[in-house]
Write an enzyme that holds these catalytic residues in place. Sequence first.
Site, PDB file in Angstrom:
ATOM      1  N   HIS A 206     -17.805  43.207  24.374  1.00 36.94           N
ATOM      2  CA  HIS A 206     -17.323  44.503  23.875  1.00 36.94           C
ATOM      3  C   HIS A 206     -17.156  45.463  25.050  1.00 36.94           C
ATOM      4  O   HIS A 206     -18.008  45.524  25.930  1.00 36.94           O
ATOM      5  CB  HIS A 206     -18.328  45.072  22.867  1.00 36.94           C
ATOM      6  CG  HIS A 206     -18.032  46.467  22.420  1.00 36.94           C
ATOM      7  ND1 HIS A 206     -18.796  47.551  22.793  1.00 36.94           N
ATOM      8  CD2 HIS A 206     -17.038  46.954  21.628  1.00 36.94           C
ATOM      9  CE1 HIS A 206     -18.302  48.650  22.243  1.00 36.94           C
ATOM     10  NE2 HIS A 206     -17.238  48.323  21.533  1.00 36.94           N
TER      11      HIS A 206
ATOM     12  N   HIS B 264     -12.564  53.903  28.390  1.00 36.90           N
ATOM     13  CA  HIS B 264     -13.153  54.095  27.071  1.00 36.90           C
ATOM     14  C   HIS B 264     -12.684  55.441  26.540  1.00 36.90           C
ATOM     15  O   HIS B 264     -12.944  56.476  27.142  1.00 36.90           O
ATOM     16  CB  HIS B 264     -14.684  54.054  27.163  1.00 36.90           C
ATOM     17  CG  HIS B 264     -15.351  53.927  25.833  1.00 36.90           C
ATOM     18  ND1 HIS B 264     -16.663  54.277  25.617  1.00 36.90           N
ATOM     19  CD2 HIS B 264     -14.882  53.487  24.641  1.00 36.90           C
ATOM     20  CE1 HIS B 264     -16.979  54.050  24.361  1.00 36.90           C
ATOM     21  NE2 HIS B 264     -15.920  53.576  23.749  1.00 36.90           N
TER      22      HIS B 264
END
Length: 614
Positions: free
Chosen positions: A127, A173
Amino acid sequence: MKRELGRYKMGLCFSDKLRMNRESPPPDVVRVFLEYTEGGNHMTAEQLCRFLVQVQGETEVLVSDAEKIIERITNERHHITKFLRHSLNLDDFFSFLFSDDLNHPVVSKVHQDMASPLSHYFIYTSHNSYLTGNQINSECSDVPLIKALKRGVRALELDLWPNSTKDGILVRHGWAWTPPVELIKCLRSIKDYAFSASAYPVILTLEDHLTPDLQAKAAEMMKEIFMDMVYFSESGDLKDFPSPEDLKYKVVISTKLPKGTLKKEKDSESDVSGKTSSEDVSADDEKVEETSEAKNEEEGTSEAKEEKDGGSDKESSKMDLLTYSRMILIPSGNARNGLKEALTFDNGGIRRLSLREQNFKKATEMYGTQVIEFTQKNLLRIYPKATRVTSSNYKPFSGWMYGAQMVAFNMQVCILSFESFQHLPKPHASCASDVQGYGRALWMMHGMFRSNGGCGYVKKPDFMMNKGPDGEVFDPKAKLPIKTTTLRVKVYMGKGWDSGFQRACFNTWSSPNFYTRVGITGVSGDRVMKKTKKEENTWEPFWDEEFEFQLTVPELALLRVEVHDYNMPEKDDFSGQTCLPVAELRQGIRSVPLYDRKGERLVAVTLLMRFQFA
């Protein structure tokens, strides 16, 4: 067995008696040596071969293989006489049993059927694969991608965003303060290391926040860098997944299909994974959704203005988008129309559903068997909830028990403490051991994917793929009968801490008092932990203790092994760990290497154990 005592000085003015390295092997090793040498002092290749077949269960071994083992051991231990000796003495035999590469505890080659559809396999998945640490302000880099690929990870995640001038693509992100890295750098590193640990396909799950022009640019980058490594479907929409064997040495793209213009990112994993109601959305997800929609509306308005100014490029852009669409082998989506619809909707093709861990938990509570049915044909990806800012992880078995192929894990090093995140919710106490992204949950992930030669694809058990005469499927919540499988584990001894650890790692004022915790993790009926006695004042502990485990689902069970140094009244010192798939254990007396908290091999730190199935 006689144990010599020595003196080990501790600190400036203290000393403690410390048992020095033991020379004698365990009684079981002596017994089998004498049995197979018929009381002699040397073991020939024929005798070693017989031991390997009858005790170690290696039915395909030949005398020539035993000869190579003898040559290797005598070459390492007897340099002068290596050309004269063609047998092993007791110490040589003991050395062989302690050899990691010659006597490893699990099957080291790919041996499972690799010709079934991808949905039939658990896939080693990471992830936010590009992050170097926490989820808030750590750097984005290609280095974690390289490390993951070297470890055998097969599914990587890249979050794609426009740069500030809207003419380039960054990996970062979203809605955080993570310094970005250029997409092209990540793609080049993926190409260089994609198949360094495994020949089976690398799946790139893309979280796409790009305009159509940048989607086309991304497609061009991937074509240029990956060339024929990218898998294109010749037949368009697939009715079933290709197999890992079909996709060997290929890069597979999985993301949402483009619609020609940037839409609101409700399908994004960074947003909600469920209905926009209290049924599927937690409070922290709602906040993220509001932010994401506002940002995307802004970008969408800007996009519309650009289209008015540059309408002449529309046709070219459509062709580029067609190329981008063709690259997407596995279309992705989420549960924006509700969990039940997401699990039962069938468009006749293949797809990937992504759920945040808390939404997956809700799905299993409400629609458990439907989750199993869904994963028999489609891919299900679970990823950590947004509050895991320190890159901690959830328990992977919650996903594997329901057939989820892509249990996505944080594998980063978190370098910030909780004090740095005082304005954010603190993790639950159950996550304390995983504060830095490393912990027992990640050890289990490493253990599962030691299966099948570490190739990153593990075949799901048949019972998870089969249907009964009335269409019934495996129900993890149902009480399962005890199977006939009983696993006996004997922990003989360990060594290597005197060279693998700095002695300062242990209690400064006393010599180590090692004990081992041994247990099973898997379905709820199989979970248990036991431990040996403490072996006091020695760097080479000798326990010689046996444990028995009765298993309900051995196919999903992992053997957990941890060594600690007893350190009252303070917390015991961690001294090594490993997780091994029970279904892959090789019977007999085996060398079991230990790993640190990060899952890196502890040089020379090894246990001698015995595994027996009944």
